[in-house]
Design a protein around this motif. Structure first.
Motif, PDB file in Angstrom:
ATOM      1  N   THR A 261       0.836  -1.204   0.000  1.00  0.00           N
ATOM      2  CA  THR A 261       0.000   0.000   0.000  1.00  0.00           C
ATOM      3  C   THR A 261       0.870   1.253   0.000  1.00  0.00           C
ATOM      4  O   THR A 261       0.504   2.265  -0.608  1.00  0.00           O
ATOM      5  CB  THR A 261      -0.951   0.032   1.214  1.00  0.00           C
ATOM      6  N   GLN A 262       2.023   1.188   0.680  1.00  0.00           N
ATOM      7  CA  GLN A 262       2.947   2.315   0.676  1.00  0.00           C
ATOM      8  C   GLN A 262       3.521   2.551  -0.721  1.00  0.00           C
ATOM      9  O   GLN A 262       3.681   3.694  -1.163  1.00  0.00           O
ATOM     10  CB  GLN A 262       4.082   2.080   1.667  1.00  0.00           C
ATOM     11  N   ILE A 263       3.852   1.480  -1.418  1.00  0.00           N
ATOM     12  CA  ILE A 263       4.377   1.593  -2.782  1.00  0.00           C
ATOM     13  C   ILE A 263       3.323   2.217  -3.697  1.00  0.00           C
ATOM     14  O   ILE A 263       3.619   3.098  -4.518  1.00  0.00           O
ATOM     15  CB  ILE A 263       4.815   0.216  -3.303  1.00  0.00           C
ATOM     16  N   ASP A 264       2.073   1.766  -3.549  1.00  0.00           N
ATOM     17  CA  ASP A 264       0.985   2.323  -4.356  1.00  0.00           C
ATOM     18  C   ASP A 264       0.785   3.807  -4.050  1.00  0.00           C
ATOM     19  O   ASP A 264       0.532   4.607  -4.955  1.00  0.00           O
ATOM     20  CB  ASP A 264      -0.314   1.559  -4.091  1.00  0.00           C
ATOM     21  N   LEU A 265       0.884   4.154  -2.772  1.00  0.00           N
ATOM     22  CA  LEU A 265       0.703   5.551  -2.385  1.00  0.00           C
ATOM     23  C   LEU A 265       1.833   6.418  -2.938  1.00  0.00           C
ATOM     24  O   LEU A 265       1.609   7.562  -3.360  1.00  0.00           O
ATOM     25  CB  LEU A 265       0.636   5.670  -0.863  1.00  0.00           C
ATOM     26  N   THR A 266       3.042   5.899  -2.949  1.00  0.00           N
ATOM     27  CA  THR A 266       4.168   6.631  -3.516  1.00  0.00           C
ATOM     28  C   THR A 266       3.948   6.903  -5.006  1.00  0.00           C
ATOM     29  O   THR A 266       4.227   8.001  -5.502  1.00  0.00           O
ATOM     30  CB  THR A 266       5.471   5.832  -3.331  1.00  0.00           C
ATOM     31  N   ALA A 267       3.451   5.904  -5.715  1.00  0.00           N
ATOM     32  CA  ALA A 267       3.166   6.080  -7.146  1.00  0.00           C
ATOM     33  C   ALA A 267       2.087   7.140  -7.350  1.00  0.00           C
ATOM     34  O   ALA A 267       2.153   7.938  -8.296  1.00  0.00           O
ATOM     35  CB  ALA A 267       2.725   4.746  -7.750  1.00  0.00           C
ATOM     36  N   LYS A 268       1.101   7.162  -6.464  1.00  0.00           N
ATOM     37  CA  LYS A 268       0.024   8.151  -6.556  1.00  0.00           C
ATOM     38  C   LYS A 268       0.575   9.566  -6.339  1.00  0.00           C
ATOM     39  O   LYS A 268       0.236  10.501  -7.074  1.00  0.00           O
ATOM     40  CB  LYS A 268      -1.052   7.837  -5.516  1.00  0.00           C
ATOM     41  N   ILE A 269       1.432   9.731  -5.342  1.00  0.00           N
ATOM     42  CA  ILE A 269       2.036  11.037  -5.071  1.00  0.00           C
ATOM     43  C   ILE A 269       2.880  11.485  -6.258  1.00  0.00           C
ATOM     44  O   ILE A 269       2.851  12.655  -6.662  1.00  0.00           O
ATOM     45  CB  ILE A 269       2.889  10.991  -3.788  1.00  0.00           C
ATOM     46  N   ASP A 270       3.611  10.549  -6.836  1.00  0.00           N
ATOM     47  CA  ASP A 270       4.459  10.877  -7.978  1.00  0.00           C
ATOM     48  C   ASP A 270       3.626  11.343  -9.168  1.00  0.00           C
ATOM     49  O   ASP A 270       3.976  12.323  -9.851  1.00  0.00           O
ATOM     50  CB  ASP A 270       5.292   9.649  -8.361  1.00  0.00           C
ATOM     51  N   ALA A 271       2.513  10.653  -9.414  1.00  0.00           N
ATOM     52  CA  ALA A 271       1.625  11.042 -10.525  1.00  0.00           C
ATOM     53  C   ALA A 271       1.017  12.419 -10.274  1.00  0.00           C
ATOM     54  O   ALA A 271       0.904  13.242 -11.201  1.00  0.00           O
ATOM     55  CB  ALA A 271       0.530  10.001 -10.702  1.00  0.00           C
TER      56      ALA A 271
ATOM     57  N   GLN B 267       2.332  14.809  -8.469  1.00  0.00           N
ATOM     58  CA  GLN B 267       3.389  15.803  -8.596  1.00  0.00           C
ATOM     59  C   GLN B 267       3.688  16.110 -10.067  1.00  0.00           C
ATOM     60  O   GLN B 267       3.913  17.275 -10.439  1.00  0.00           O
ATOM     61  CB  GLN B 267       4.655  15.309  -7.887  1.00  0.00           C
ATOM     62  N   LYS B 268       3.691  15.087 -10.904  1.00  0.00           N
ATOM     63  CA  LYS B 268       3.942  15.296 -12.334  1.00  0.00           C
ATOM     64  C   LYS B 268       2.843  16.158 -12.954  1.00  0.00           C
ATOM     65  O   LYS B 268       3.119  17.069 -13.758  1.00  0.00           O
ATOM     66  CB  LYS B 268       4.038  13.953 -13.052  1.00  0.00           C
ATOM     67  N   GLU B 269       1.582  15.855 -12.587  1.00  0.00           N
ATOM     68  CA  GLU B 269       0.478  16.662 -13.109  1.00  0.00           C
ATOM     69  C   GLU B 269       0.581  18.102 -12.625  1.00  0.00           C
ATOM     70  O   GLU B 269       0.350  19.053 -13.389  1.00  0.00           O
ATOM     71  CB  GLU B 269      -0.869  16.074 -12.688  1.00  0.00           C
ATOM     72  N   LEU B 270       0.958  18.283 -11.355  1.00  0.00           N
ATOM     73  CA  LEU B 270       1.110  19.631 -10.812  1.00  0.00           C
ATOM     74  C   LEU B 270       2.185  20.409 -11.563  1.00  0.00           C
ATOM     75  O   LEU B 270       2.005  21.590 -11.890  1.00  0.00           O
ATOM     76  CB  LEU B 270       1.456  19.551  -9.323  1.00  0.00           C
TER      77      LEU B 270
ATOM     78  N   ALA C 186       3.258  24.900 -15.523  1.00  0.00           N
ATOM     79  CA  ALA C 186       3.938  25.377 -16.726  1.00  0.00           C
ATOM     80  C   ALA C 186       2.961  25.965 -17.747  1.00  0.00           C
ATOM     81  O   ALA C 186       3.385  26.573 -18.733  1.00  0.00           O
ATOM     82  CB  ALA C 186       4.727  24.238 -17.356  1.00  0.00           C
ATOM     83  N   GLU C 187       1.666  25.758 -17.543  1.00  0.00           N
ATOM     84  CA  GLU C 187       0.675  26.256 -18.484  1.00  0.00           C
ATOM     85  C   GLU C 187       0.469  27.763 -18.323  1.00  0.00           C
ATOM     86  O   GLU C 187       0.708  28.333 -17.261  1.00  0.00           O
ATOM     87  CB  GLU C 187      -0.651  25.513 -18.282  1.00  0.00           C
ATOM     88  N   ASP C 188      -0.008  28.380 -19.363  1.00  0.00           N
ATOM     89  CA  ASP C 188      -0.295  29.816 -19.335  1.00  0.00           C
ATOM     90  C   ASP C 188      -1.654  30.062 -20.009  1.00  0.00           C
ATOM     91  O   ASP C 188      -1.794  29.860 -21.226  1.00  0.00           O
ATOM     92  CB  ASP C 188       0.809  30.587 -20.058  1.00  0.00           C
ATOM     93  N   PRO C 189      -2.671  30.420 -19.226  1.00  0.00           N
ATOM     94  CA  PRO C 189      -2.608  30.679 -17.769  1.00  0.00           C
ATOM     95  C   PRO C 189      -2.765  29.374 -16.986  1.00  0.00           C
ATOM     96  O   PRO C 189      -3.374  28.426 -17.483  1.00  0.00           O
ATOM     97  CB  PRO C 189      -3.812  31.596 -17.547  1.00  0.00           C
ATOM     98  N   PRO C 190      -2.237  29.331 -15.774  1.00  0.00           N
ATOM     99  CA  PRO C 190      -2.365  28.125 -14.946  1.00  0.00           C
ATOM    100  C   PRO C 190      -3.821  27.916 -14.496  1.00  0.00           C
ATOM    101  O   PRO C 190      -4.567  28.877 -14.318  1.00  0.00           O
ATOM    102  CB  PRO C 190      -1.463  28.407 -13.737  1.00  0.00           C
ATOM    103  N   ASN C 191      -4.188  26.641 -14.328  1.00  0.00           N
ATOM    104  CA  ASN C 191      -5.504  26.295 -13.789  1.00  0.00           C
ATOM    105  C   ASN C 191      -5.373  26.259 -12.265  1.00  0.00           C
ATOM    106  O   ASN C 191      -5.080  25.220 -11.674  1.00  0.00           O
ATOM    107  CB  ASN C 191      -5.940  24.933 -14.341  1.00  0.00           C
ATOM    108  N   TYR C 192      -5.606  27.424 -11.644  1.00  0.00           N
ATOM    109  CA  TYR C 192      -5.321  27.534 -10.209  1.00  0.00           C
ATOM    110  C   TYR C 192      -6.236  26.645  -9.354  1.00  0.00           C
ATOM    111  O   TYR C 192      -5.814  26.163  -8.304  1.00  0.00           O
ATOM    112  CB  TYR C 192      -5.440  28.990  -9.757  1.00  0.00           C
ATOM    113  N   ASP C 193      -7.459  26.410  -9.808  1.00  0.00           N
ATOM    114  CA  ASP C 193      -8.361  25.541  -9.038  1.00  0.00           C
ATOM    115  C   ASP C 193      -7.808  24.124  -8.971  1.00  0.00           C
ATOM    116  O   ASP C 193      -7.771  23.496  -7.901  1.00  0.00           O
ATOM    117  CB  ASP C 193      -9.760  25.535  -9.672  1.00  0.00           C
TER     118      ASP C 193
END
Length: 212
Positions: free
Chosen positions: A134-144, A146-149, A154-161
């Protein structure tokens, strides 16, 4: 400024989570890369590691249940809420009452207590393995997340919501990961505690063997 401070705090929390993950990877058993404990993963103990008395019968790990006295006492010896001082007294009383064939009875008693402790220990190890996944799965979720964030920033304009939603999700998931990692230290010690108890019971029981 507040948003910048929030993102900095989020970055630091993610780094902490990554550090915990790195520690778990270094501690993992080489036979099971997902194993999170410092202690090597050994699912079942061996009676030969602990018992130096007369050889146990081949079916001792099951035959003990057919002896009413052993069947009544072994569970009390196996549970951790029975202190070792109390366990020693119970074993002494049992040995005194087993006037005939004392060694065989004491061997069965050890087999019974050992069998119960080993089963509990194996169940805990299985639980730790599920916990680690479950920890490994949670780490993958956090990584995904973070990548989306990173992509959104980097977008202009950013989707602040969506950015705020992801920041909250990453902060929450990271906190859960850290809390679970901290509690894992105690959980990983439990199989060791059970192994030590089995050793202690073996020594005490062997102390009452008839050597004549």
């Amino acid at each position: 400024m507040k948003r910048l401070a929030s993102r900095l705090a989020l970055f630091l929390s993610i780094c902490v989570a990554a550090a915990f993950l790195g520690h778990a990877a270094q501690a993992a058993d080489f036979n099971d890369p997902d194993w999170p404990c410092i202690q090597r993963k050994v699912v079942h103990l061996s009676t030969g590691q602990m018992w130096a008395g007369p050889p146990l019968a081949e079916d001792a790990l099951t035959a003990w249940r057919r002896d009413d006295r052993v069947k009544a006492l072994a569970p009390a010896l196996a549970v951790r809420r029975t202190g070792m001082e109390e366990a020693e007294a119970l074993i002494a009383d049992f040995a005194a009452a087993a006037a005939e064939d004392r060694n065989a009875s004491l061997g069965l008693l050890f087999a019974g207590a050992f069998s119960l402790i080993d089963r509990e220990r194996a169940e805990i190890i299985s639980g730790i393995a599920r916990y680690a996944r479950t920890q490994i799965d949670l780490t993958a979720k956090i990584d995904a997340e973070q990548k989306e964030l990173t992509q959104l920033l980097a977008e202009d304009p950013p989707n602040y919501d969506r950015i705020e939603e992801l920041e909250d999700a990453i902060a929450w998931d990271t906190r859960i990961y850290q809390d679970r990692t901290q509690s894992l230290t105690y959980v990983c010690e439990t199989p060791v505690i059970l192994e030590k108890r089995a050793f202690a019971l073996a020594r005490t029981i062997m102390g009452h063997l008839d050597t004549q």
